[in-house]
Design a protein around this motif. Structure first.
Motif, short mmCIF file in Angstrom:
data_model
loop_
_atom_site.label_atom_id
_atom_site.label_comp_id
_atom_site.label_asym_id
_atom_site.label_seq_id
_atom_site.Cartn_x
_atom_site.Cartn_y
_atom_site.Cartn_z
N PRO A 105 -12.39 42.70 -8.70
CA PRO A 105 -12.78 43.93 -9.39
C PRO A 105 -11.63 44.65 -10.09
CG PRO A 105 -13.91 43.79 -7.28
CD PRO A 105 -12.94 42.64 -7.33
N GLN A 106 -10.41 44.54 -9.53
CA GLN A 106 -9.30 45.24 -10.15
C GLN A 106 -8.98 44.71 -11.55
OE1 GLN A 106 -5.72 46.35 -8.04
NE2 GLN A 106 -6.70 46.05 -6.07
N ILE A 107 -9.34 43.44 -11.79
CA ILE A 107 -9.08 42.87 -13.12
C ILE A 107 -9.85 43.64 -14.19
CG2 ILE A 107 -9.23 40.79 -14.54
CD1 ILE A 107 -7.21 40.52 -12.33
N SER A 108 -11.02 44.16 -13.82
CA SER A 108 -11.83 44.92 -14.77
C SER A 108 -11.08 46.15 -15.28
CB SER A 108 -13.15 45.35 -14.13
OG SER A 108 -13.91 44.22 -13.77
N ARG A 109 -10.20 46.69 -14.46
CA ARG A 109 -9.39 47.83 -14.88
C ARG A 109 -8.53 47.46 -16.09
NH1 ARG A 109 -5.27 49.74 -10.50
NH2 ARG A 109 -3.67 48.84 -11.81
N CYS A 110 -8.10 46.22 -16.13
CA CYS A 110 -7.25 45.75 -17.23
C CYS A 110 -8.05 45.61 -18.52
CB CYS A 110 -6.60 44.43 -16.85
SG CYS A 110 -5.68 44.52 -15.29
N GLN A 241 -11.87 39.40 1.86
CA GLN A 241 -11.91 40.53 2.79
C GLN A 241 -13.30 41.12 2.96
OE1 GLN A 241 -9.01 41.42 4.61
NE2 GLN A 241 -10.70 42.30 5.81
N ASP A 242 -14.03 41.28 1.87
CA ASP A 242 -15.38 41.85 1.98
C ASP A 242 -16.29 40.96 2.80
OD1 ASP A 242 -17.35 43.90 1.18
OD2 ASP A 242 -18.29 42.27 0.07
N TRP A 243 -16.16 39.65 2.64
CA TRP A 243 -16.94 38.70 3.44
C TRP A 243 -16.56 38.80 4.92
CZ3 TRP A 243 -19.89 34.27 1.32
CH2 TRP A 243 -20.07 34.35 -0.06
N ILE A 244 -15.26 38.96 5.18
CA ILE A 244 -14.78 39.10 6.56
C ILE A 244 -15.33 40.40 7.17
CG2 ILE A 244 -12.74 39.45 8.00
CD1 ILE A 244 -11.21 37.68 5.97
N ASP A 245 -15.22 41.50 6.42
CA ASP A 245 -15.68 42.80 6.91
C ASP A 245 -17.17 42.80 7.23
OD1 ASP A 245 -13.12 43.75 6.57
OD2 ASP A 245 -13.52 44.73 4.65
N LYS A 246 -17.94 42.02 6.48
CA LYS A 246 -19.39 41.97 6.70
C LYS A 246 -19.78 40.93 7.74
CE LYS A 246 -20.60 43.66 2.09
NZ LYS A 246 -21.20 43.35 0.76
N GLY A 247 -18.79 40.21 8.29
CA GLY A 247 -19.07 39.25 9.34
C GLY A 247 -19.65 37.93 8.86
N ARG A 248 -19.61 37.69 7.55
CA ARG A 248 -20.16 36.44 7.02
C ARG A 248 -19.22 35.27 7.25
NH1 ARG A 248 -22.29 37.37 1.03
NH2 ARG A 248 -23.15 35.30 1.47
N ILE A 249 -17.91 35.58 7.33
CA ILE A 249 -16.91 34.58 7.66
C ILE A 249 -15.90 35.25 8.61
CG2 ILE A 249 -17.14 33.28 5.51
CD1 ILE A 249 -14.70 34.71 4.43
N VAL A 250 -15.05 34.45 9.24
CA VAL A 250 -14.01 35.01 10.12
C VAL A 250 -12.65 34.52 9.67
CG1 VAL A 250 -15.54 35.25 12.11
CG2 VAL A 250 -14.23 33.12 11.79
N GLU A 251 -11.65 35.34 9.95
CA GLU A 251 -10.27 34.97 9.68
C GLU A 251 -9.67 34.35 10.93
OE1 GLU A 251 -6.00 37.17 8.68
OE2 GLU A 251 -7.90 38.29 8.52
N THR A 287 0.65 45.91 -12.88
CA THR A 287 0.61 47.04 -11.93
C THR A 287 -0.34 46.79 -10.76
OG1 THR A 287 -1.19 48.22 -13.06
CG2 THR A 287 1.06 48.62 -13.86
N LEU A 288 -1.07 45.66 -10.79
CA LEU A 288 -2.07 45.41 -9.76
C LEU A 288 -1.44 45.13 -8.41
CD1 LEU A 288 -4.74 43.16 -11.56
CD2 LEU A 288 -4.69 45.65 -11.30
N ASN A 289 -2.13 45.55 -7.39
CA ASN A 289 -1.73 45.25 -6.01
C ASN A 289 -2.92 44.58 -5.34
OD1 ASN A 289 -0.43 45.13 -3.55
ND2 ASN A 289 -0.96 47.25 -3.01
N VAL A 290 -3.09 43.29 -5.66
CA VAL A 290 -4.30 42.57 -5.22
C VAL A 290 -4.10 42.02 -3.82
CG1 VAL A 290 -5.81 40.65 -5.73
CG2 VAL A 290 -4.84 41.97 -7.61
#
Length: 290
Positions: A105-110, A241-251, A287-290
């Motif tokens: 999503p941050q790429i959209s800022r560019c 990260q979003d997939w991890i946060d939602k429990g769809r995958i694990v790290e 300037t991105l911090n991805v």
């Protein structure tokens, strides 16, 4: 041939419901607006308004033509803006290709930064694997590309680092607990999903741990496959990260392993000087911090 001023008078009258209010919006006299609309009716041989005392009612034909006239005025305004951009030597088009490993999503800022600087520019965005992006640049399909570093210099290309990003090992929740530490011996028997471009640039063995590997050229598809328990993978944390946060995958981590960071590169043809639009995109990317 119907003139722009006739169409402006007609559309303004439709919008405001009277010649007087239309005239105010156009900074003209009411009689001038009424005459322009009447002339348009005469030349088209179509009645646009039913005229009643202190009231105008748009006819069915007028309602149909108002949509076309509005679209024509928008196109005319766009044409004028493009002419002004060309006269001011502003870029009129910017095309960029993004490595599917790096979509975020941050790429959209560019993109937005380019559009804010040049509101009339024609923006085109393409996505593909690393080598597809390089191919599109080489045949001048796009002006600029953002690629995951392949640790090699491509012929005729200028490449420079844009930002670093972290890779994280992920698997299905049915495979491991979140945060699990897994041995190399255990990992070797599990299917590894790896980026297909690594094989094409001779880096596949460097990042291969499992005996069996399935090449995939798209991060989104890798995450889909991981969540279904098909295999495990190392993917950019920003996309996982979003997939991890939602429990769809694990790290998880591999025993004895250390954190891995890759980097993204901007690439363009060495023979071509990037446009002002490309410069703005690059400045924003840096300037991105991805």
């Amino acid at each position: 041939m119907y003139s722009i001023v006739q169409l402006q008078a007609f559309v303004a009258t439709c919008q405001h419901g009277s010649f007087k209010q239309a005239a105010i919006s156009l900074n003209k006299r009411a009689s001038t607006v009424a005459e322009l609309v009447s002339t348009l009716e005469d030349e088209s041989d179509i009645k646009l308004f039913e005229r009643h005392t202190r009231k105008l009612i748009l006819t069915e034909a007028g309602r149909t033509l108002e949509q076309v006239a509005s679209a024509t005025l928008r196109e005319a305004a766009h044409f004028s803006s493009m002419v002004n951009s060309i006269n001011q030597q502003q870029p009129t088009k910017f095309s960029v290709a993004i490595d599917s490993m790096l979509t975020h999503p941050q790429i959209s800022r560019c993109y937005r930064a380019v559009l804010e600087a040049f509101p009339n520019i024609e923006l085109e965005v393409m996505t593909g694997d690393t080598l597809q992006v390089i191919e599109w640049i080489s045949i001048k399909r796009v002006e600029l590309g953002l690629i995951s570093a392949a640790l090699r210099q491509f012929d005729g290309m200028t490449q420079f680092t844009a930002f670093n990003f972290e890779l994280v090992e992920v698997a299905a929740p049915t495979w491991f607990n979140h945060g699990a530490v897994v041995s190399h011996a255990q990992m070797r028997n599990l299917l590894q999903l790896n980026y297909s471009h690594l094989n094409q640039v001779d880096l596949d063995k460097r990042y291969q741990i499992s005996h069996r590997v399935c090449p995939v050229n798209n991060t989104q598809e890798i995450l889909n496959m991981v969540s279904e328990g098909i295999g495990w993978a190392s993917v950019p944390r920003a996309m996982a990260q979003d997939w991890i946060d939602k429990g769809r995958i694990v790290e998880f981590s591999i025993e004895g392993g250390t954190g891995v960071n890759w980097f993204a590169e901007i690439a363009h043809l060495s023979e071509t000087e990037p446009s002002i639009a490309a410069d703005i995109f690059v400045q924003e990317i840096m300037t991105l911090n991805v």
